[in-house]
Design a protein around this motif. Structure first.
Motif, short mmCIF file in Angstrom:
data_model
loop_
_atom_site.label_atom_id
_atom_site.label_comp_id
_atom_site.label_asym_id
_atom_site.label_seq_id
_atom_site.Cartn_x
_atom_site.Cartn_y
_atom_site.Cartn_z
N ASN A 24 -2.12 1.25 1.39
CA ASN A 24 -0.44 1.18 1.48
C ASN A 24 -0.14 -0.25 2.32
O ASN A 24 0.99 -0.78 2.04
CB ASN A 24 0.18 2.36 2.18
CG ASN A 24 -0.11 3.41 1.24
OD1 ASN A 24 -0.77 3.42 0.14
ND2 ASN A 24 0.46 4.53 1.78
N TYR A 25 -0.84 -0.54 3.38
CA TYR A 25 -0.50 -1.55 4.17
C TYR A 25 -1.25 -2.67 4.14
O TYR A 25 -0.95 -3.67 5.02
CB TYR A 25 -0.16 -1.06 5.47
CG TYR A 25 0.71 0.35 5.58
CD1 TYR A 25 1.86 0.26 5.50
CD2 TYR A 25 0.18 1.60 5.36
CE1 TYR A 25 2.94 1.35 5.47
CE2 TYR A 25 0.89 2.51 5.31
CZ TYR A 25 2.34 2.27 5.33
OH TYR A 25 3.14 3.41 5.31
N GLU A 26 -2.35 -3.07 3.39
CA GLU A 26 -3.11 -4.41 3.50
C GLU A 26 -2.86 -4.95 2.13
O GLU A 26 -3.69 -5.88 1.96
CB GLU A 26 -4.30 -3.92 3.64
CG GLU A 26 -4.52 -3.13 5.01
CD GLU A 26 -6.14 -3.04 5.64
OE1 GLU A 26 -6.86 -3.87 5.42
OE2 GLU A 26 -6.20 -1.89 5.87
N GLY A 27 -1.75 -4.78 1.25
CA GLY A 27 -1.68 -5.64 0.20
C GLY A 27 -1.40 -7.01 0.05
O GLY A 27 -1.15 -7.42 1.02
N ASP B 44 8.21 12.24 0.27
CA ASP B 44 7.25 12.66 -0.82
C ASP B 44 6.15 11.64 -1.25
O ASP B 44 4.98 11.82 -1.50
CB ASP B 44 7.94 13.01 -2.04
CG ASP B 44 8.60 14.34 -1.82
OD1 ASP B 44 8.41 15.27 -0.70
OD2 ASP B 44 9.64 14.85 -2.66
N ASP B 45 6.72 10.41 -1.44
CA ASP B 45 5.77 9.31 -1.70
C ASP B 45 4.76 9.04 -0.83
O ASP B 45 3.52 8.68 -1.01
CB ASP B 45 6.73 8.16 -1.90
CG ASP B 45 7.38 8.19 -3.47
OD1 ASP B 45 6.89 8.91 -4.18
OD2 ASP B 45 8.47 7.27 -3.25
N PHE B 46 5.18 8.70 0.62
CA PHE B 46 4.36 8.79 1.74
C PHE B 46 3.29 9.91 1.65
O PHE B 46 2.11 9.78 1.92
CB PHE B 46 5.04 8.50 3.00
CG PHE B 46 4.38 8.24 4.25
CD1 PHE B 46 3.28 7.26 3.99
CD2 PHE B 46 4.37 8.85 5.25
CE1 PHE B 46 2.33 6.98 5.03
CE2 PHE B 46 3.61 8.47 6.44
CZ PHE B 46 2.58 7.59 6.40
N CYS B 47 3.64 11.04 1.51
CA CYS B 47 2.88 12.14 1.54
C CYS B 47 1.77 12.07 0.25
O CYS B 47 0.47 12.24 0.66
CB CYS B 47 3.71 13.52 1.53
SG CYS B 47 2.83 14.83 1.71
N LYS B 48 2.15 11.70 -0.76
CA LYS B 48 1.19 11.59 -1.86
C LYS B 48 0.46 10.65 -1.61
O LYS B 48 -0.82 10.91 -1.89
CB LYS B 48 2.14 11.37 -3.31
CG LYS B 48 2.66 12.66 -3.82
CD LYS B 48 3.35 12.27 -5.22
CE LYS B 48 4.39 13.32 -5.50
NZ LYS B 48 5.45 12.61 -6.31
N ALA C 260 6.17 3.66 9.52
CA ALA C 260 5.86 4.87 8.99
C ALA C 260 4.90 5.62 10.37
O ALA C 260 4.63 4.84 11.02
CB ALA C 260 5.03 4.87 7.82
N MET C 261 4.93 6.74 10.41
CA MET C 261 4.33 7.48 11.39
C MET C 261 3.64 8.72 10.86
O MET C 261 3.92 9.61 10.24
CB MET C 261 5.41 7.72 12.18
CG MET C 261 4.98 8.64 13.74
SD MET C 261 6.54 8.26 15.00
CE MET C 261 7.63 9.55 14.22
#
Ligand code: BES
Ligand code: MN
Ligand code: ZN
Length: 491
Positions: free
Chosen positions: A488-491, A387-391, A360-361
C-alpha cells in the motif's frame, strides 16, 4: 539474540551429495521423472529412493508431507528426507516444504535438492522461520547453539541468491518479536525492552524513549495509572523509519507493551498467570516490523509507538472506581484494573495522531480473553473503521498465512461503556468483550484516520507448534504488516 540461519542457494552439485552431512532433502512430484540431483541420490542409495517412490507409502503421502529414509548406505548423510510436492511449487507449498526443512535444521545441516522448482525464496523463509528456538534462558548443553547450515541446490542459484536479503529481513524481524515475547518479565522489564528498541538505531531507525516526567507533561494519565503500582518505570518508545518521501505522513503502528499483567488490584487467578509475560506481544510485533522495514530498507515512512508498563498491585496501584483523565481529555471510570491494555493504548493512539498525523494507523494488543474465546489460536481479531484499508490488511495476512478474522464495531455497543460519574467507563461486561474493547479504543481515533485494531491475545504465544514456529511466541503479524506496507505505501 536468536540468530537466524542464513540460507545459501547453490548450483546443483551432484558430486557433493555423497559427502553432504546431516540431512539431504529431496523434492519429488508424483508422476514426474527424478531430476539430476534426485537421480544422483538414488544411484548412491543403490535404487532405494526409487523403490520407496514406487511403493504404496509414497502414493499415500500428501503434498508437503515427508518421509525420512534413515542412514542411507552409500552416503555420508544421516538421512534422506523425501518431500512430496506438486509439479508446480506454489508459494504456500514452498513455505510448507520449508517448514519441514526447518524442523530438521535443529542441530544438523540440511542440503535441499530443489531442481528447477519455483518460489524457493518462500521455501527458504519457511525453513528459517521454523528453525527458530529460544535458548537464551537455558544453560549447559541445552543452551548450545549447534552450527548448522542450509544449502538449497537449484538450477537457478543466480535467480534466488538476491532474495536472501529480503528473507533474512523478514526472519530477523519475526525473531526479534519472538525473543521479546518469549523473555520472562524479570529480564524483559520496561527498561530492558526500551534498550532493545533503542538498539534498532543501528539500522537507521530514529528511536526516542519518553520517560515518566515527559509522559506526565503530555497528560498520559491513563497509561501512567496502569504503571503506577509497579517499580518498573513506564515508558513510551517512538521508532521512526523514514524510508519514504520526506514530508509524506507516516503509517503509525501502535503496540500494547505490558511487560507483565498481574491484573493489578483486580488480580488474576494464580493458574496460568505466568503466561502474562507475553502481554507485551503487540509492542513486540511493532518492534519486529520496524526491524524488518529497516533491514529491507522499505520505501515508506512508518512510525512505531509502544507503551511499556507493568501492571502490578501495590500501595500506589490504581483501584477499581478511580477516575482517570486521558491525554485526549476524556475522563474514564476504572472498573477493573485488569482491563489495562486499552488504558495504555488510548494515550499512545492519541499521542501518535497529535504528533504524526498518520495516513493510517494500526494497533496491536494482547487485549482480551474474549477474543481468544471467540477465535481461538487460529485467528487474530480484526476491527476497522475503513473497509478498504481493512481488506488490504486481510489480503496481506492471507498471503502470509497469518490467520485474521474481521469482527464488527458498532455504535450500539457504546451503551455498555456508559458511566454514571465519568465520561465513560473502560469495560463493558462479558458480552462481546473483544468488541467493546475495540469500541473503547475507537473513541481515541480521530475522524478520517483509517484504523485497524488487531487483538492478538490468541495468536501471539501458543502452546503447540504452528506451521512456522515451535510452541511459544509466534511473531504473528510481522509478515502481514510488512506486506501490507509494501503493497500500500511503497508504490
Ligand atoms: N492481557 C489480558 C488479555 C489476555 C488474555 C491476553 C489471555 C492473552 C491471553 C488483558 O489485559 C485482560 O486481562 N483482559 C481482561 C479484560 C476484562 C477485565 C474486561 C480479560 O480479557 O479478561
Ligand atoms: Mn489485564
Ligand atoms: Zn493485559
Amino acid at each position: 539474540m536468536t540468530d537466524a540461519i542464513t540460507p545459501v542457494f547453490a548450483p546443483l552439485d551432484i558430486d557433493t551429495l555423497a559427502e553432504a552431512e546431516g540431512r539431504v532433502v529431496v523434492l519429488v512430484a508424483e508422476g514426474s521423472s527424478l531430476d539430476k540431483g534426485a537421480r544422483r541420490v538414488n544411484r548412491l542409495m543403490k535404487g532405494a529412493l526409487e523403490r520407496y517412490l514406487d511403493g504404496e507409502a509414497f502414493g499415500k503421502q500428501k503434498a508437503g508431507q515427508s518421509t525420512v529414509l534413515a542412514y542411507p548406505s552409500g552416503m555420508k548423510a544421516e538421512a534422506v528426507e523425501v518431500v512430496k510436492v506438486d509439479k508446480r511449487l506454489t508459494p504456500e507449498l514452498a513455505r510448507k516444504v520449508g517448514a519441514v526443512v526447518g524442523a530438521a535444521l535443529s542441530g544438523q545441516s540440511v542440503t535441499v535438492v530443489a531442481g528447477s522448482h519455483k518460489n524457493l525464496d518462500q521455501l527458504a523463509l519457511g525453513a528459517v522461520l521454523r528453525a527458530y528456538a529460544f535458548k537464551a534462558r537455558k544453560t549447559g548443553e541445552a543452551a548450545e547453539v549447534k552450527e548448522t547450515s542450509l544449502t538449497i541446490q537449484t538450477g537457478q542459484p543466480e535467480q534466488w541468491t538476491p532474495t536472501v536479503e529480503g528473507v533474512m529481513a523478514v526472519a530477523e524481524g519475526v525473531f526479534l518479536t519472538r525473543d521479546l515475547v518469549n523473555e520472562p518479565s524479570n529480564i524483559l522489564t520496561t527498561t530492558e525492552f526500551a534498550a532493545r528498541a533503542q538498539a534498532l538505531s543501528d539500522l537507521g531507525i530514529e528511536v526516542e524513549v519518553l520517560e515518566e516526567p515527559e509522559l506526565e507533561k503530555l497528560g498520559m494519565r491513563a497509561l501512567l495509572a496502569v504503571g503506577q503500582g509497579s517499580e518498573a518505570p513506564s515508558k513510551v518508545v517512538v521508532m521512526q523509519w523514514k524510508g519514504g518521501k520526506s514530508g509524506d505522513k507516516p503509517v503509525a503502528l501502535v503496540g500494547k507493551g505490558v511487560v507483565f499483567d498481574s491484573g493489578g488490584i483486580s488480580i488474576k487467578p494464580g493458574a496460568g498467570m505466568e503466561d502474562m509475560t507475553m502481554d507485551m506481544g503487540g509492542a513486540g510485533t511493532v518492534t519486529g516490523v520496524m526491524k524488518t522495514l529497516a533491514m529491507r530498507k522499505a520505501k515508506a515512512n512508518v512510525v512505531g509507538l509502544i507503551g511499556l508498563v507493568e501492571n502490578m498491585p501495590d500501595g500506589k496501584a490504581q483501584r477499581p472506581g478511580d477516575i482517570v483523565t486521558t491525554m485526549k481529555g476524556d475522563t474514564v471510570e476504572i472498573i477493573n484494573t485488569d482491563a489495562e491494555g486499552r488504558m495504555v493504548l488510548c494515550d499512545v493512539l492519541w499521542y501518535a495522531q497529535e504528533r504524526f498525523e498518520p495516513v493510517a494507523m494500526v494497533d496491536l494488543a494482547t487485549l482480551t480473553g474474549a477474543c481468544v474465546i471467540a477465535l481461538g489460536h487460529e485467528n487474530a481479531g480484526v476491527f476497522s473503521n475503513d473497509d478498504d484499508f481493512c481488506k488490504s490488511f486481510l489480503k496481506a495476512a492471507e498471503t502470509e498465512e497469518e490467520g485474521a478474522w474481521r469482527l464488527p464495531l458498532g455504535a450500539a455497543y457504546d451503551k455498555q461503556l456508559e458511566s454514571a460519574k465519568a465520561d465513560f467507563k473502560h469495560v463493558g461486561g462479558r458480552p462481546a468483550g473483544a468488541i467493546t474493547a475495540a469500541q473503547y479504543l475507537q473513541r481515541f481515533v480521530k475522524e478520517g484516520v483509517p484504523w485497524i485494531h488487531l487483538d492478538i491475545a490468541g495468536v501471539a504465544d501458543v502452546k503447540a507448534p504452528t506451521a512456522f514456529a515451535p510452541k511459544g511466541a509466534t511473531g504473528w503479524g510481522v509478515r502481514a504488516l510488512d506486506r501490507m506496507i509494501a503493497d500500500n505505501y511503497e508504490g
